[in-house]
Design a protein around this motif. Sequence first.
Motif, mmCIF file in Angstrom:
data_model
loop_
_atom_site.group_PDB
_atom_site.id
_atom_site.type_symbol
_atom_site.label_atom_id
_atom_site.label_comp_id
_atom_site.label_asym_id
_atom_site.label_seq_id
_atom_site.Cartn_x
_atom_site.Cartn_y
_atom_site.Cartn_z
ATOM 1 N N TRP A 1 -50.547 30.508 -67.311
ATOM 2 C CA TRP A 1 -51.242 29.238 -67.557
ATOM 3 C C TRP A 1 -52.086 29.354 -68.828
ATOM 4 C CZ3 TRP A 1 -56.281 27.922 -68.297
ATOM 5 C CH2 TRP A 1 -56.550 26.546 -68.318
ATOM 6 N N ASP B 1 -54.461 21.321 -68.627
ATOM 7 C CA ASP B 1 -54.257 21.047 -67.203
ATOM 8 C C ASP B 1 -55.198 21.948 -66.404
ATOM 9 O OD1 ASP B 1 -53.439 20.447 -64.686
ATOM 10 O OD2 ASP B 1 -51.353 21.031 -64.965
ATOM 11 N N LYS C 1 -56.727 25.307 -59.091
ATOM 12 C CA LYS C 1 -55.959 25.634 -57.886
ATOM 13 C C LYS C 1 -55.553 27.106 -57.876
ATOM 14 C CE LYS C 1 -54.368 20.970 -57.100
ATOM 15 N NZ LYS C 1 -53.290 20.015 -57.172
ATOM 16 N N LEU C 2 -55.185 27.639 -59.030
ATOM 17 C CA LEU C 2 -54.852 29.067 -59.112
ATOM 18 C C LEU C 2 -56.072 29.927 -58.804
ATOM 19 C CD1 LEU C 2 -52.619 29.081 -62.320
ATOM 20 C CD2 LEU C 2 -51.875 29.634 -59.978
ATOM 21 N N ARG D 1 -49.561 34.220 -62.680
ATOM 22 C CA ARG D 1 -49.459 32.780 -62.936
ATOM 23 C C ARG D 1 -50.662 32.282 -63.746
ATOM 24 N NH1 ARG D 1 -48.677 30.193 -57.367
ATOM 25 N NH2 ARG D 1 -48.892 28.287 -58.567
ATOM 26 N N LYS E 1 -54.777 22.568 -62.592
ATOM 27 C CA LYS E 1 -53.823 23.599 -62.187
ATOM 28 C C LYS E 1 -54.516 24.958 -62.149
ATOM 29 C CE LYS E 1 -49.270 25.474 -63.044
ATOM 30 N NZ LYS E 1 -48.015 25.358 -63.760
ATOM 31 N N TYR E 2 -55.334 25.244 -63.153
ATOM 32 C CA TYR E 2 -56.040 26.533 -63.124
ATOM 33 C C TYR E 2 -57.023 26.578 -61.959
ATOM 34 C CZ TYR E 2 -58.851 30.501 -63.679
ATOM 35 O OH TYR E 2 -59.500 31.666 -63.372
#
Length: 138
Positions: A40, A47, A53-54, A36, A50-51
């Motif tokens: 990304w 964003d 959180k990954l 994921r 989002k990264y």
Amino acid sequence: TQDALALRMVLTLDAVRTIANNPRISLSPLIRIAERATLWLNNPLRDYAKYWKLNQAFHETIVSLGDNYAYRLLYRNFRYIADGLVVLVFHNLDFIRVLIQKQQLLVSALKDRDEKAAVALCRDLLATGAAETLRTYA
């Protein structure tokens, strides 16, 4: 800050050793997160949250796979410290590329169950993130 980063290093490296030495531990959750992150990177759309959180999920999954309940509890507390310190670091796409590459190498070493390589790669990954965090907030 340095104490929290040092604790993170200890917890994560111990988990990596456990994972590398136990072929019954499935790496699929970690592999999915790494995939994921690569997706990304192919289309980040700025964003960065989002990264972030990954990235958190990647490290928390390592600790979770290490199967030490006390470590998981300690690591969850690290998240609250890290949120305040690290979020701004994750606005540098070049730095994120480096982290993702290092994460992919770590996953590969874990797939090979190569403890020595996995520990060295994880130490490098965490040291890279810690150095950037400390540099940013110095």
